[in-house]
Design a protein around this motif. Structure first.
Motif, PDB file in Angstrom:
ATOM      1  N   LEU A   1       0.835  -1.200   0.000  1.00 28.95           N
ATOM      2  CA  LEU A   1       0.000   0.000   0.000  1.00 28.95           C
ATOM      3  C   LEU A   1       0.878   1.262   0.000  1.00 28.95           C
ATOM      4  CD1 LEU A   1      -3.099   0.562   2.222  1.00 28.95           C
ATOM      5  CD2 LEU A   1      -1.395   2.338   1.985  1.00 28.95           C
ATOM      6  N   GLU A   2       1.923   1.223   0.824  1.00 23.02           N
ATOM      7  CA  GLU A   2       2.778   2.418   0.908  1.00 23.02           C
ATOM      8  C   GLU A   2       3.514   2.683  -0.404  1.00 23.02           C
ATOM      9  OE1 GLU A   2       4.737   1.776   4.654  1.00 23.02           O
ATOM     10  OE2 GLU A   2       3.138   2.883   5.682  1.00 23.02           O
TER      11      GLU A   2
ATOM     12  N   ASP B   1      -5.934  -6.940 -12.727  1.00 22.06           N
ATOM     13  CA  ASP B   1      -7.315  -7.436 -12.731  1.00 22.06           C
ATOM     14  C   ASP B   1      -8.014  -7.185 -11.408  1.00 22.06           C
ATOM     15  OD1 ASP B   1      -7.228  -8.321 -15.346  1.00 22.06           O
ATOM     16  OD2 ASP B   1      -6.236 -10.184 -14.741  1.00 22.06           O
ATOM     17  N   ASN B   2      -7.433  -6.319 -10.601  1.00 21.98           N
ATOM     18  CA  ASN B   2      -8.007  -6.065  -9.274  1.00 21.98           C
ATOM     19  C   ASN B   2      -8.975  -4.883  -9.302  1.00 21.98           C
ATOM     20  OD1 ASN B   2      -6.473  -8.058  -7.879  1.00 21.98           O
ATOM     21  ND2 ASN B   2      -4.701  -6.717  -8.116  1.00 21.98           N
ATOM     22  N   PRO B   3      -9.933  -4.876  -8.379  1.00 20.32           N
ATOM     23  CA  PRO B   3     -10.847  -3.729  -8.334  1.00 20.32           C
ATOM     24  C   PRO B   3     -10.216  -2.465  -7.733  1.00 20.32           C
ATOM     25  CG  PRO B   3     -11.471  -5.390  -6.677  1.00 20.32           C
ATOM     26  CD  PRO B   3     -10.352  -5.980  -7.493  1.00 20.32           C
ATOM     27  N   TYR B   4      -9.161  -2.666  -6.926  1.00 24.60           N
ATOM     28  CA  TYR B   4      -8.550  -1.514  -6.237  1.00 24.60           C
ATOM     29  C   TYR B   4      -7.032  -1.521  -6.444  1.00 24.60           C
ATOM     30  CZ  TYR B   4     -13.159  -1.467  -4.215  1.00 24.60           C
ATOM     31  OH  TYR B   4     -14.519  -1.434  -4.080  1.00 24.60           O
TER      32      TYR B   4
ATOM     33  N   ALA C   1      -4.842   4.108  -0.300  1.00 29.89           N
ATOM     34  CA  ALA C   1      -4.068   4.253  -1.539  1.00 29.89           C
ATOM     35  C   ALA C   1      -4.999   4.581  -2.705  1.00 29.89           C
ATOM     36  CB  ALA C   1      -3.283   2.978  -1.830  1.00 29.89           C
ATOM     37  N   ASP C   2      -6.219   4.018  -2.678  1.00 25.82           N
ATOM     38  CA  ASP C   2      -7.199   4.364  -3.711  1.00 25.82           C
ATOM     39  C   ASP C   2      -7.581   5.839  -3.598  1.00 25.82           C
ATOM     40  OD1 ASP C   2      -7.932   1.743  -5.075  1.00 25.82           O
ATOM     41  OD2 ASP C   2      -8.099   1.220  -2.956  1.00 25.82           O
TER      42      ASP C   2
ATOM     43  N   ALA D   1     -14.786   4.805 -11.949  1.00 22.22           N
ATOM     44  CA  ALA D   1     -16.253   4.633 -11.937  1.00 22.22           C
ATOM     45  C   ALA D   1     -16.674   3.836 -10.703  1.00 22.22           C
ATOM     46  CB  ALA D   1     -16.704   3.928 -13.213  1.00 22.22           C
ATOM     47  N   ARG D   2     -15.879   2.819 -10.362  1.00 23.85           N
ATOM     48  CA  ARG D   2     -16.171   1.993  -9.169  1.00 23.85           C
ATOM     49  C   ARG D   2     -16.138   2.864  -7.915  1.00 23.85           C
ATOM     50  NH1 ARG D   2     -12.235  -1.509 -10.069  1.00 23.85           N
ATOM     51  NH2 ARG D   2     -13.514  -2.416 -11.675  1.00 23.85           N
TER      52      ARG D   2
END
Ligand SMILES: N[C@@H](CCC(=O)N[C@@H](CS)C(=O)NCC(=O)O)C(=O)O
Length: 219
Positions: A96-97, A147-150, A159-160, A189-190
């Motif tokens: 994440l960092e 292929d991940n949503p976030y 991070a998002d 969009a998500r």
């Protein structure tokens, strides 16, 4: 009970990353607008709080923190009911960092290096290499999403918030081509489905884009 004050301006992407985090945590806070163009961030009073004269600046009952990434981490560590938005697991946190540093050093800097000369010196000619920096940022972000949503995998994290606040503002300088970057488009969009996202991010991003969208000429 928190006693949080966020200093900022809503066109600023890093400020909006903090607003998204505050809203995701459902924390009460006071928002103090800082008019950067009027130089309110260079007053003696503000410089005492943040000698780097940037927004966002968090004042949590006298604890002063600046840099959006540091603020978002602090807020989740201190006030999060779970560690979901900023996992304590060493490896998850390291990944994440990496995304936070990517936003701070690559994505956001590609924006700042164009908008600062414009806002403070009315420079509207943008060398192609600065646009190339945005393209690099989009290209990396598209790959990170995979292929991940976030941006770090299956779950929404700060991070998002940090990357999306910047990515949703960069179209002021270069539109996100849906052919080249379909994953970025789908991810934004998500995130837009989040109940607080429109108010905390998209309104400011739209304002930012409207101010800047026709001013730059690439040279
Ligand atoms: N890395 C910092 C960047 C903050 C930043 O550059 N903020 C801009 C507004 S978007 C600012 O305060 N500019 C005024 C200045 O640098 O004097 C963060 O994430 O908070």
């Amino acid at each position: 009970m928190s006693n949080i004050v966020l200093y900022g301006i809503d066109i600023s992407p890093p400020v909006r990353a903090c607003l998204l985090t505050l809203r995701a945590l459902d924390l009460p806070y006071e928002y103090k607008n800082v008019d950067l163009l009027a130089g309110e961030h260079k007053t003696e009073e503000f410089l005492k709080k943040n000698p780097q004269h940037t927004v966002p600046l968090l004042d949590d009952d006298g604890t002063l923190i600046w840099d959006s990434h540091a603020i978002c981490c602090y807020l989740v560590d201190k006030y999060g009911k779970s560690d979901e938005l900023y996992p304590k697991d060493l490896v998850k946190r390291a990944h994440l960092e990496q995304r936070l540093y990517f936003d701070a050093s690559v994505l956001f800097m590609s924006l700042r290096n164009i908008c600062v000369p414009y806002f403070y010196k009315q420079v509207s000619e943008v060398p192609q290499e600065k646009i190339d920096n945005i393209i690099d940022g989009y290209t990396h972000l598209e790959k990170f999403l995979g292929d991940n949503p976030y941006v770090t995998g299956d779950t929404l994290t700060i991070a998002d918030f940090c990357c999306a606040a910047t990515a949703s503002s960069l179209p002021a300088m270069l539109p996100i081509d849906p052919e080249k970057y379909p994953k970025i488009i789908a991810w934004l969009a998500r995130l837009s489905e989040l109940p607080y996202y429109q108010e905390a991010n998209n309104e400011g991003a739209e304002k930012y884009i409207n101010i800047l969208k026709d001013v730059f000429t690439i040279v």
